[in-house]
Design a protein around this motif. Structure first.
Motif, PDB file in Angstrom:
ATOM      1  N   ILE A  63      22.920  -4.260  23.516  1.00 13.20           N
ATOM      2  CA  ILE A  63      22.101  -4.482  24.422  1.00 13.20           C
ATOM      3  C   ILE A  63      22.355  -4.348  25.379  1.00 13.20           C
ATOM      4  O   ILE A  63      21.520  -4.274  25.929  1.00 13.20           O
ATOM      5  CB  ILE A  63      21.668  -5.763  23.678  1.00 13.20           C
ATOM      6  CG1 ILE A  63      21.243  -5.873  22.192  1.00 13.20           C
ATOM      7  CG2 ILE A  63      20.946  -6.622  24.382  1.00 13.20           C
ATOM      8  CD1 ILE A  63      21.299  -6.820  21.735  1.00 13.20           C
ATOM      9  N   GLN A  64      23.240  -4.047  25.939  1.00 17.16           N
ATOM     10  CA  GLN A  64      24.291  -3.920  26.881  1.00 17.16           C
ATOM     11  C   GLN A  64      23.706  -2.810  28.231  1.00 17.16           C
ATOM     12  O   GLN A  64      22.844  -2.712  28.794  1.00 17.16           O
ATOM     13  CB  GLN A  64      25.739  -4.741  26.925  1.00 17.16           C
ATOM     14  CG  GLN A  64      26.029  -4.877  28.488  1.00 17.16           C
ATOM     15  CD  GLN A  64      26.933  -3.721  29.410  1.00 17.16           C
ATOM     16  OE1 GLN A  64      27.224  -2.663  28.054  1.00 17.16           O
ATOM     17  NE2 GLN A  64      27.067  -4.031  30.273  1.00 17.16           N
ATOM     18  N   GLU A  65      24.870  -2.181  26.731  1.00 13.07           N
ATOM     19  CA  GLU A  65      23.991  -0.610  27.233  1.00 13.07           C
ATOM     20  C   GLU A  65      22.551   0.222  27.626  1.00 13.07           C
ATOM     21  O   GLU A  65      22.178   0.500  28.729  1.00 13.07           O
ATOM     22  CB  GLU A  65      24.542   0.470  26.659  1.00 13.07           C
ATOM     23  CG  GLU A  65      26.227   0.474  26.653  1.00 13.07           C
ATOM     24  CD  GLU A  65      26.789   1.507  25.462  1.00 13.07           C
ATOM     25  OE1 GLU A  65      26.084   2.006  24.941  1.00 13.07           O
ATOM     26  OE2 GLU A  65      27.903   1.390  25.107  1.00 13.07           O
TER      27      GLU A  65
ATOM     28  N   ARG B 245      25.248   3.153  20.261  1.00 16.99           N
ATOM     29  CA  ARG B 245      23.698   3.310  19.090  1.00 16.99           C
ATOM     30  C   ARG B 245      24.155   4.164  17.250  1.00 16.99           C
ATOM     31  O   ARG B 245      23.957   3.583  17.076  1.00 16.99           O
ATOM     32  CB  ARG B 245      23.013   4.959  19.569  1.00 16.99           C
ATOM     33  CG  ARG B 245      21.513   4.808  18.526  1.00 16.99           C
ATOM     34  CD  ARG B 245      21.126   5.973  19.881  1.00 16.99           C
ATOM     35  NE  ARG B 245      19.340   6.422  18.899  1.00 16.99           N
ATOM     36  CZ  ARG B 245      19.631   7.241  18.385  1.00 16.99           C
ATOM     37  NH1 ARG B 245      19.975   8.141  18.432  1.00 16.99           N
ATOM     38  NH2 ARG B 245      17.720   7.242  17.887  1.00 16.99           N
ATOM     39  N   ARG B 246      25.286   4.662  17.410  1.00 16.46           N
ATOM     40  CA  ARG B 246      25.137   5.134  16.022  1.00 16.46           C
ATOM     41  C   ARG B 246      26.670   4.508  15.342  1.00 16.46           C
ATOM     42  O   ARG B 246      25.795   3.911  13.789  1.00 16.46           O
ATOM     43  CB  ARG B 246      26.445   6.528  15.957  1.00 16.46           C
ATOM     44  CG  ARG B 246      26.204   7.238  14.916  1.00 16.46           C
ATOM     45  CD  ARG B 246      27.192   8.565  15.164  1.00 16.46           C
ATOM     46  NE  ARG B 246      26.439   9.395  15.992  1.00 16.46           N
ATOM     47  CZ  ARG B 246      26.108  10.185  15.873  1.00 16.46           C
ATOM     48  NH1 ARG B 246      25.966  10.664  14.698  1.00 16.46           N
ATOM     49  NH2 ARG B 246      25.229  11.268  16.814  1.00 16.46           N
ATOM     50  N   ALA B 247      26.213   3.500  15.847  1.00 14.39           N
ATOM     51  CA  ALA B 247      28.152   1.962  15.666  1.00 14.39           C
ATOM     52  C   ALA B 247      27.035   1.316  15.041  1.00 14.39           C
ATOM     53  O   ALA B 247      27.090   0.322  13.823  1.00 14.39           O
ATOM     54  CB  ALA B 247      29.054   1.682  16.160  1.00 14.39           C
TER      55      ALA B 247
ATOM     56  N   ARG C  93      15.087   3.516  18.310  1.00 17.10           N
ATOM     57  CA  ARG C  93      14.187   3.515  19.147  1.00 17.10           C
ATOM     58  C   ARG C  93      14.138   3.056  20.872  1.00 17.10           C
ATOM     59  O   ARG C  93      13.642   3.428  20.970  1.00 17.10           O
ATOM     60  CB  ARG C  93      12.868   2.341  19.029  1.00 17.10           C
ATOM     61  CG  ARG C  93      11.950   3.029  17.719  1.00 17.10           C
ATOM     62  CD  ARG C  93      11.010   4.221  17.935  1.00 17.10           C
ATOM     63  NE  ARG C  93      10.587   4.438  17.059  1.00 17.10           N
ATOM     64  CZ  ARG C  93       9.927   5.329  16.528  1.00 17.10           C
ATOM     65  NH1 ARG C  93       9.837   6.368  17.566  1.00 17.10           N
ATOM     66  NH2 ARG C  93       9.189   6.165  15.222  1.00 17.10           N
ATOM     67  N   TYR C  94      15.572   2.498  20.934  1.00 17.01           N
ATOM     68  CA  TYR C  94      16.466   2.328  21.705  1.00 17.01           C
ATOM     69  C   TYR C  94      15.732   1.005  22.598  1.00 17.01           C
ATOM     70  O   TYR C  94      15.678   1.002  23.654  1.00 17.01           O
ATOM     71  CB  TYR C  94      16.087   2.976  22.841  1.00 17.01           C
ATOM     72  CG  TYR C  94      16.875   4.847  22.413  1.00 17.01           C
ATOM     73  CD1 TYR C  94      18.452   4.925  23.066  1.00 17.01           C
ATOM     74  CD2 TYR C  94      16.233   5.834  22.058  1.00 17.01           C
ATOM     75  CE1 TYR C  94      18.682   6.109  22.603  1.00 17.01           C
ATOM     76  CE2 TYR C  94      17.021   6.760  21.893  1.00 17.01           C
ATOM     77  CZ  TYR C  94      18.671   7.511  22.104  1.00 17.01           C
ATOM     78  OH  TYR C  94      18.924   8.313  21.961  1.00 17.01           O
ATOM     79  N   SER C  95      15.223   0.266  21.269  1.00 20.94           N
ATOM     80  CA  SER C  95      15.227  -1.198  22.205  1.00 20.94           C
ATOM     81  C   SER C  95      15.829  -2.226  21.272  1.00 20.94           C
ATOM     82  O   SER C  95      16.439  -2.479  20.363  1.00 20.94           O
ATOM     83  CB  SER C  95      14.016  -1.110  21.008  1.00 20.94           C
ATOM     84  OG  SER C  95      13.268  -2.518  20.851  1.00 20.94           O
TER      85      SER C  95
ATOM     86  N   MET D 190      22.172   3.629  28.013  1.00 20.67           N
ATOM     87  CA  MET D 190      22.070   4.252  26.394  1.00 20.67           C
ATOM     88  C   MET D 190      20.620   4.208  26.572  1.00 20.67           C
ATOM     89  O   MET D 190      20.022   3.258  26.605  1.00 20.67           O
ATOM     90  CB  MET D 190      22.376   2.698  25.161  1.00 20.67           C
ATOM     91  CG  MET D 190      22.029   3.345  24.500  1.00 20.67           C
ATOM     92  SD  MET D 190      23.323   5.175  23.297  1.00 20.67           S
ATOM     93  CE  MET D 190      24.905   4.531  23.191  1.00 20.67           C
ATOM     94  N   ARG D 191      20.248   5.385  27.051  1.00 21.13           N
ATOM     95  CA  ARG D 191      18.901   5.749  26.620  1.00 21.13           C
ATOM     96  C   ARG D 191      18.167   7.835  26.186  1.00 21.13           C
ATOM     97  O   ARG D 191      19.188   7.977  26.111  1.00 21.13           O
ATOM     98  CB  ARG D 191      18.308   6.411  28.551  1.00 21.13           C
ATOM     99  CG  ARG D 191      18.193   5.139  29.310  1.00 21.13           C
ATOM    100  CD  ARG D 191      17.988   5.448  30.629  1.00 21.13           C
ATOM    101  NE  ARG D 191      18.611   7.115  30.971  1.00 21.13           N
ATOM    102  CZ  ARG D 191      18.879   7.261  32.516  1.00 21.13           C
ATOM    103  NH1 ARG D 191      18.493   6.331  32.863  1.00 21.13           N
ATOM    104  NH2 ARG D 191      19.231   7.903  32.846  1.00 21.13           N
ATOM    105  N   PRO D 192      16.965   7.066  25.627  1.00 20.16           N
ATOM    106  CA  PRO D 192      16.790   8.822  25.311  1.00 20.16           C
ATOM    107  C   PRO D 192      17.561   9.853  26.265  1.00 20.16           C
ATOM    108  O   PRO D 192      17.683  10.864  25.520  1.00 20.16           O
ATOM    109  CB  PRO D 192      15.533   8.804  25.254  1.00 20.16           C
ATOM    110  CG  PRO D 192      15.125   7.101  24.758  1.00 20.16           C
ATOM    111  CD  PRO D 192      15.911   6.935  25.683  1.00 20.16           C
TER     112      PRO D 192
END
Length: 182
Positions: free
Chosen positions: A158-160, A49-51, A115-117, A166-168
Motif C-alpha cells: 500500500i505504501q509503495e 505485490r507478489r508477496a 490491479r495495483y489498487s 509500485m506501478r504497472p
C-alpha cells in the motif's frame, strides 16, 4: 524482466535503435539493481505485490483446510462423552461463515494486488490486523506472528503504490522480483 533474486533486471528499450521486427530480446537492456526502489519480502524472495498474492493464497489454503476440519470434526462419531460434547459445542455454521468471509477478504486483496489498487489490499490488511488483535486478546503467540507476517506485505505494498514505486509502468522494469514462485 528479472528472472530471480540477484539477477539484473532487463527492460524494454524504446529508443531510436530499437527494432520493430517483433524480436523482444533485441530490445532489452540491463537496468542497474540500484534502480529498484521497492522493498523485498523475506530477504529478497519476492517483491511486495507478489508477496501479497502469495500470503493471501496461503491463507486461503489454510482457511479451506479449516473448513474441511470443522466439517469432518462436526460429522465425527466418537465414544468419549467429553469429546463428543466439545465437538457438539463447536458452532460449525458460524465458523464456516467466518472462514468464507476471510477467504473473500483474501480474494479481494489478491485482486487489488493484481490491479495495483490500494483499497482492496486494505481489506486484506484489515483482516490480518483484526486476526492479530484477536490472537493478542487470547494470548496466541503463533497467531500473532502469522498475522503480523502476513500483514507486512500488505502494508508495504500500500505504501509503495501510494508513493508511486509500485506501478504497472515500473513493475516489469524495476520492481519485479522472484526467486521461485510464479
Amino acid at each position: 524482466m528479472s528472472t530471480g533474486y540477484g539477477a539484473i533486471p532487463l527492460i524494454q528499450h524504446e529508443g531510436p535503435n530499437s527494432s520493430s521486427s517483433g524480436n523482444h530480446a533485441d530490445n532489452l537492456v540491463m537496468v542497474h539493481p540500484a534502480l529498484k526502489r521497492g522493498h523485498s519480502f523475506c530477504g529478497g524472495c519476492c517483491d511486495m505485490r507478489r508477496a501479497v498474492i502469495i500470503v493471501d493464497c496461503i491463507m486461503i489454503g489454510m482457511l479451506l483446510l479449516d473448513i474441511l476440519g470443522v466439517a469432518v470434526l462436526g460429522s465425527e462419531q466418537v465414544d468419549d462423552d467429553n469429546l463428543a460434547q466439545m465437538i457438539a459445542d463447536i458452532p460449525t455454521r458460524r465458523l464456516c461463515t467466518i472462514f468464507i468471509l476471510e477467504i473473500i477478504c483474501c480474494a479481494i486483496a489478491i485482486f487489488g494486488a493484481l490491479r495495483y489498487s490500494v483499497y482492496p489490499v486494505f481489506v486484506g490488511l484489515g483482516l490480518y490486523v483484526v486476526a492479530a488483535m484477536m490472537s493478542l486478546f487470547i494470548f496466541n503467540v503463533a497467531g500473532i506472528l502469522i498475522s503480523v507476517l502476513f500483514a507486512y506485505p500488505h502494508a508495504v505494498f500500500i505504501q509503495e503504490v501510494r508513493v508511486g514505486v509500485m506501478r504497472p509502468e515500473t513493475y516489469d522494469s524495476n520492481e519485479r522480483q522472484s526467486c521461485c514462485c510464479a
